[in-house]
Design an enzyme around this catalytic site. Sequence first.
Site, PDB file in Angstrom:
ATOM      1  N   ASP A  91       0.682  -1.242   0.248  1.00 29.53           N
ATOM      2  CA  ASP A  91      -0.048  -0.094  -0.033  1.00 29.53           C
ATOM      3  C   ASP A  91       0.976   1.179   0.162  1.00 29.53           C
ATOM      4  OD1 ASP A  91      -2.118  -1.769   0.243  1.00 29.53           O
ATOM      5  OD2 ASP A  91      -2.955  -1.111   2.054  1.00 29.53           O
ATOM      6  N   ASP A  94     -15.386  -3.662  -1.664  1.00 32.14           N
ATOM      7  CA  ASP A  94     -14.855  -3.311  -0.350  1.00 32.14           C
ATOM      8  C   ASP A  94     -16.325  -3.260   0.598  1.00 32.14           C
ATOM      9  OD1 ASP A  94     -12.554  -3.320  -1.181  1.00 32.14           O
ATOM     10  OD2 ASP A  94     -12.243  -1.145  -1.363  1.00 32.14           O
TER      11      ASP A  94
END
Length: 245
Positions: free
Chosen positions: A11, A132
């Site tokens: 990330d 998500d």
Amino acid sequence: MSQFIIYPAIDMRGGKCVRLLQGDYNKETVYGDSPFDMAKQFDDQGANWIHMVDLDGAKEGKLVNHQHVIDAATKLSAKIQIGGGIRTEEDVEYYLSNGVDRVILGSAAISNPKFVKKMLATYGEKIAIGIDAKDGYVSTEGWLNTSNVKATDLGKELANAGAEVFIFTDIATDGMLSGPNVEAVVEMAKATGKQVIASGGVSSLKDLETLSEYKQTGVAGAIVGKALYTNQFSLPDALKVGASS
């Protein structure tokens, strides 16, 4: 669906490797100054795929950390999938023409479904759909917003539109090392009838073994982030679980 693939995660925020707790931009831990160096480390350890996320891009709705991604895609042997901030066909084309193997479309599935369906029709399996979920409903814009769309409903709709690969994250488990929400991952695989990559919560090799038991249902792999960075287990050991499943 012969393989269960382990995807080590990188990330990126501000050009560094970070992890957020449950997607909270105020709960960040920095794990490295160079996304490329981290990707090379994973590549050297035998990763077949690396999962990269442009957190700045997800928040700003445009590509921000893209050069790190292209460096990894062009200089390493591992395949790269990237998500975060990809909102236009130019963005998709930019990545795919520069060595990236798979582009993840997330928030756009809610905000611009017509675009996402066009990308699926154009690029097929090179597009993964990132869903998500928070309490079963889809979250968007770097998890800053929760929609009124059920995750499984969106999955079915996009599977019908040609999606072959989904990345499913249960936000409640992400970065918590609390174990993945196996039930929700399996539910998504059954709802779509496609490949679903689990994301969030993996804390042990046992978690990976448990997920891999549902390979025939469509659970095709797992993204592993914090557990690697905090040395819960090594990437080579995780890759062995994937290979033996």
